[in-house]
Design an enzyme around this catalytic site. Structure first.
Site, PDB file in Angstrom:
ATOM      1  N   ASP A   1       0.840  -1.201   0.000  1.00 25.73           N
ATOM      2  CA  ASP A   1       0.000   0.000   0.000  1.00 25.73           C
ATOM      3  C   ASP A   1       0.870   1.244   0.000  1.00 25.73           C
ATOM      4  O   ASP A   1       2.090   1.175   0.171  1.00 25.73           O
ATOM      5  CB  ASP A   1      -0.927  -0.023   1.237  1.00 25.73           C
ATOM      6  CG  ASP A   1      -2.046   1.009   1.156  1.00 25.73           C
ATOM      7  OD1 ASP A   1      -2.264   1.594   0.064  1.00 25.73           O
ATOM      8  OD2 ASP A   1      -2.704   1.233   2.185  1.00 25.73           O
ATOM      9  N   LYS A   2       0.216   2.395  -0.153  1.00 24.95           N
ATOM     10  CA  LYS A   2       0.890   3.690  -0.106  1.00 24.95           C
ATOM     11  C   LYS A   2       0.120   4.587   0.848  1.00 24.95           C
ATOM     12  O   LYS A   2      -1.120   4.506   0.917  1.00 24.95           O
ATOM     13  CB  LYS A   2       0.852   4.286  -1.522  1.00 24.95           C
ATOM     14  CG  LYS A   2       1.570   5.565  -1.706  1.00 24.95           C
ATOM     15  CD  LYS A   2       0.846   6.890  -1.783  1.00 24.95           C
ATOM     16  CE  LYS A   2      -0.555   7.063  -2.165  1.00 24.95           C
ATOM     17  NZ  LYS A   2      -0.966   8.504  -2.303  1.00 24.95           N
ATOM     18  N   HIS A   3       0.841   5.414   1.582  1.00 19.13           N
ATOM     19  CA  HIS A   3       0.159   6.430   2.388  1.00 19.13           C
ATOM     20  C   HIS A   3       0.812   7.773   2.100  1.00 19.13           C
ATOM     21  O   HIS A   3       2.029   7.885   2.070  1.00 19.13           O
ATOM     22  CB  HIS A   3       0.291   6.124   3.888  1.00 19.13           C
ATOM     23  CG  HIS A   3      -0.308   7.197   4.733  1.00 19.13           C
ATOM     24  ND1 HIS A   3      -1.670   7.285   4.972  1.00 19.13           N
ATOM     25  CD2 HIS A   3       0.241   8.265   5.351  1.00 19.13           C
ATOM     26  CE1 HIS A   3      -1.910   8.348   5.716  1.00 19.13           C
ATOM     27  NE2 HIS A   3      -0.770   8.962   5.959  1.00 19.13           N
ATOM     28  N   SER A   4      -0.025   8.788   1.907  1.00 19.86           N
ATOM     29  CA  SER A   4       0.502  10.142   1.700  1.00 19.86           C
ATOM     30  C   SER A   4       0.133  10.991   2.899  1.00 19.86           C
ATOM     31  O   SER A   4      -0.965  10.851   3.453  1.00 19.86           O
ATOM     32  CB  SER A   4      -0.124  10.734   0.434  1.00 19.86           C
ATOM     33  OG  SER A   4      -0.012  12.138   0.460  1.00 19.86           O
TER      34      SER A   4
ATOM     35  N   LYS B   1      -2.316   2.727  11.952  1.00 16.83           N
ATOM     36  CA  LYS B   1      -3.460   2.491  11.057  1.00 16.83           C
ATOM     37  C   LYS B   1      -3.033   1.624   9.877  1.00 16.83           C
ATOM     38  O   LYS B   1      -3.748   0.721   9.458  1.00 16.83           O
ATOM     39  CB  LYS B   1      -4.018   3.822  10.555  1.00 16.83           C
ATOM     40  CG  LYS B   1      -4.840   4.534  11.625  1.00 16.83           C
ATOM     41  CD  LYS B   1      -5.401   5.846  11.146  1.00 16.83           C
ATOM     42  CE  LYS B   1      -4.347   6.908  11.074  1.00 16.83           C
ATOM     43  NZ  LYS B   1      -4.740   8.260  11.310  1.00 16.83           N
ATOM     44  N   LYS B   2      -1.872   1.927   9.317  1.00 16.29           N
ATOM     45  CA  LYS B   2      -1.431   1.197   8.120  1.00 16.29           C
ATOM     46  C   LYS B   2      -1.072  -0.254   8.455  1.00 16.29           C
ATOM     47  O   LYS B   2      -1.351  -1.172   7.682  1.00 16.29           O
ATOM     48  CB  LYS B   2      -0.243   1.920   7.479  1.00 16.29           C
ATOM     49  CG  LYS B   2      -0.668   3.143   6.714  1.00 16.29           C
ATOM     50  CD  LYS B   2      -1.370   2.745   5.415  1.00 16.29           C
ATOM     51  CE  LYS B   2      -2.471   3.690   5.030  1.00 16.29           C
ATOM     52  NZ  LYS B   2      -3.187   3.297   3.802  1.00 16.29           N
TER      53      LYS B   2
ATOM     54  N   THR C   1      -9.104  11.177  -0.192  1.00 19.00           N
ATOM     55  CA  THR C   1      -9.325  10.277  -1.332  1.00 19.00           C
ATOM     56  C   THR C   1     -10.779   9.806  -1.416  1.00 19.00           C
ATOM     57  O   THR C   1     -11.348   9.704  -2.506  1.00 19.00           O
ATOM     58  CB  THR C   1      -8.356   9.078  -1.218  1.00 19.00           C
ATOM     59  OG1 THR C   1      -7.033   9.613  -1.247  1.00 19.00           O
ATOM     60  CG2 THR C   1      -8.508   8.102  -2.351  1.00 19.00           C
TER      61      THR C   1
ATOM     62  N   ARG D   1      -5.512  15.605  20.187  1.00 25.08           N
ATOM     63  CA  ARG D   1      -4.305  16.334  19.765  1.00 25.08           C
ATOM     64  C   ARG D   1      -4.688  17.556  18.957  1.00 25.08           C
ATOM     65  O   ARG D   1      -4.053  18.609  19.060  1.00 25.08           O
ATOM     66  CB  ARG D   1      -3.407  15.403  18.932  1.00 25.08           C
ATOM     67  CG  ARG D   1      -2.713  14.356  19.774  1.00 25.08           C
ATOM     68  CD  ARG D   1      -2.131  13.252  18.892  1.00 25.08           C
ATOM     69  NE  ARG D   1      -1.252  13.760  17.871  1.00 25.08           N
ATOM     70  CZ  ARG D   1      -1.079  13.197  16.673  1.00 25.08           C
ATOM     71  NH1 ARG D   1      -1.726  12.093  16.348  1.00 25.08           N
ATOM     72  NH2 ARG D   1      -0.271  13.720  15.804  1.00 25.08           N
TER      73      ARG D   1
ATOM     74  N   SER E   1       0.566   7.388  14.882  1.00 27.40           N
ATOM     75  CA  SER E   1      -0.820   7.491  14.414  1.00 27.40           C
ATOM     76  C   SER E   1      -0.950   6.912  12.998  1.00 27.40           C
ATOM     77  O   SER E   1      -1.825   6.088  12.715  1.00 27.40           O
ATOM     78  CB  SER E   1      -1.232   8.971  14.444  1.00 27.40           C
ATOM     79  OG  SER E   1      -2.392   9.192  13.699  1.00 27.40           O
TER      80      SER E   1
HETATM   81  N1  URA Z   1      -2.262  11.909   9.798  1.00 25.82           N
HETATM   82  C1  URA Z   1      -2.592  10.999  10.727  1.00 25.82           C
HETATM   83  O1  URA Z   1      -3.272  10.030  10.426  1.00 25.82           O
HETATM   84  N2  URA Z   1      -2.156  11.166  11.983  1.00 25.82           N
HETATM   85  C2  URA Z   1      -1.401  12.204  12.357  1.00 25.82           C
HETATM   86  O2  URA Z   1      -1.023  12.294  13.509  1.00 25.82           O
HETATM   87  C3  URA Z   1      -1.071  13.161  11.389  1.00 25.82           C
HETATM   88  C4  URA Z   1      -1.516  12.987  10.100  1.00 25.82           C
END
Ligand code: URA
Length: 426
Positions: A81-84, A188-189, A121, A169, A184
């Site tokens: 996968d990719k995360h931006s 998730k990833k 997205t 936060r 964070s």
């Molecule tokens: N995106 C996230 O999912 N978490 C963060 O803390 C900052 C950006």
């Protein structure tokens, strides 16, 4: 275990023990023992004192364990996968997911919605008639096996503690902590079940972390976390000084993505997409040239399959805003600056983004950049085209663009799009 002792330990610069971390995260996730003000105090202590790499790894593991993790099982293809970290006009996932799937990998992209000046997205995909973001685990697995790619919303049981902590936060000035950002994103990833991951960490005026050095630090922390948890991870630092491509806004970005998938589209979008695809394919050992696959039209076919598997109908066409207004060049010369954040805020004020999670977004609103930094322009030439269904939104959008455009006598220095690459090997 006492939460006040944990706060004091971190306030005074000590490493938290594994037991303290696990106790804090599991109790905060359950929502009873620990009050929000105590979690906020700990977040602020982490903001100032940081975390040791192994401490951050335990923190991230505890976040993952606080909720469900996807078990994708054997899909018959490697997962990547990719995360931006998000930017203006960042429609790369819409092209990259089907492209990498067309090259033979499975891409389980669980995405979010946009907040503030950067787009999400899912909001972009929802501009397609009938498309639905929510998939059951069973549907995800079937689609990954049969089509190779999904773009879908994360289920609510995946990492619930992150949702709570992130909201806290956001209102306590602690979003900008490098360990908290890294944990964070990576929790998730990793919970999503991918075997490998490429991170697109944006730097520059439109990025969530504009300074290159901070971008590099967060990228290094995330790569280390991925590798610690058995997810092969590489990060590219990429430039977000100006809008990526020409379009910023939901349907406008889908249209531009379809142009790239059909073999055209802006060069910067193609360059970043192909660079990320190469990294993803290398991580899973697929020796295929993504540039060739993109120009063959195979990725467009996969995108069409992905859309129809999720109820979408591309043949219905994409919605177009009722009103357009142009912004023209005040003088002749070279467009030397088009401030990314201002364009993002303008698109947001036109209706493309939301201020609060529950706000609706307009599929048609946005900004088309008719010229990009480096282009020679003539006085009176249209530089931007604002799109909205509500003409009253043009004035606040234009206000956001004040001072955002500079025209100079000489061409600005070209900026590299790929600023750096971070991997375990260095
Ligand atoms: N995106 C996230 O999912 N978490 C963060 O803390 C900052 C950006």
């Amino acid at each position: 275990m006492d939460v006040v002792d944990i706060i004091i330990a971190k306030r005074d610069g000590h490493r938290l023990s594994d037991q303290q971390i696990e106790w804090f995260i599991s109790n905060y996730a359950q929502g009873e023992t620990i009050a929000d003000e105590q979690a906020a105090a700990l977040a602020m202590a982490i903001y100032f004192q940081g975390m040791e790499p192994d401490e951050l790894s335990v923190w991230t593991r505890a976040m993952i364990n606080s909720g469900a993790s996807l078990q994708l099982g054997d899909l018959g293809r490697p997962t990547v996968d990719k995360h931006s970290t998000g930017g203006v006009g960042d429609k790369v996932s819409l092209i990259l997911v089907p492209l990498v799937a067309a090259c033979g990998a499975a891409v389980p992209q669980l995405s979010g919605r946009g907040l503030g000046h950067t787009g999400g997205t899912l909001d972009k995909m929802e501009a397609i008639s009938g498309w639905r973001a929510s998939l059951s685990l069973e549907e995800m697995v079937t689609q990954l096996r049969e089509v190779g790619g999904i773009i879908a919303g994360a289920t609510s049981d995946l990492n619930p503690v992150d949702r709570r902590l992130y909201a806290l936060r956001d209102v306590t000035g602690t979003v900008g902590s490098i360990p908290l950002i890294a944990s964070s994103i990576m929790s998730k990833k990793i919970a999503e079940g991918t075997g490998a991951l490429v991170l697109d960490v944006k730097v520059g005026a439109g990025a969530f972390l504009p300074e290159v050095e901070r971008g590099r630090q967060v990228a290094e922390a995330m790569v280390a976390l991925g590798e610690d948890h058995g997810v092969r991870t590489v990060a590219l630092l990429t430039d977000m000084e100006t809008v990526l491509g020409q379009a910023a806004g939901n349907a406008l970005e889908v249209t531009e993505s379809l142009e790239v998938l059909a073999g055209g589209g802006p060069a910067d979008v193609i360059e970043i997409t192909v660079a990320l695809a190469r990294e993803m394919l290398a991580l899973v050992g697929i020796d295929t040239d993504p540039a060739e696959v993109l120009s063959s039209g195979a990725a467009l076919e996969v995108f069409e399959q992905m859309v129809s598997a999720q109820g979408g109908d591309l043949s219905a066409g994409l919605p177009v805003a009722e009103h357009q207004q142009q912004v023209v060049a005040q003088e002749s010369g070279y467009l030397s600056r088009l401030d990314c954040r201002s364009v993002g805020v303008a698109a947001w004020r036109l209706g493309a983004g939301r201020a609060r999670k529950e706000d609706p977004v307009s599929p048609t609103a946005g900004v088309m950049c008719l010229a990009k930094p480096g282009d020679k322009v003539e006085a009176g030439q249209p530089l931007l085209e604002l799109h909205s269904d509500d003409a009253h939104r043009f004035a606040p959008a234009l206000a956001a663009l004040e001072g955002a455009i500079s025209i100079s006598e000489n061409a600005p220095a070209a900026r590299p799009l790929i600023v750096d690459r971070i991997s375990k090997e260095g």
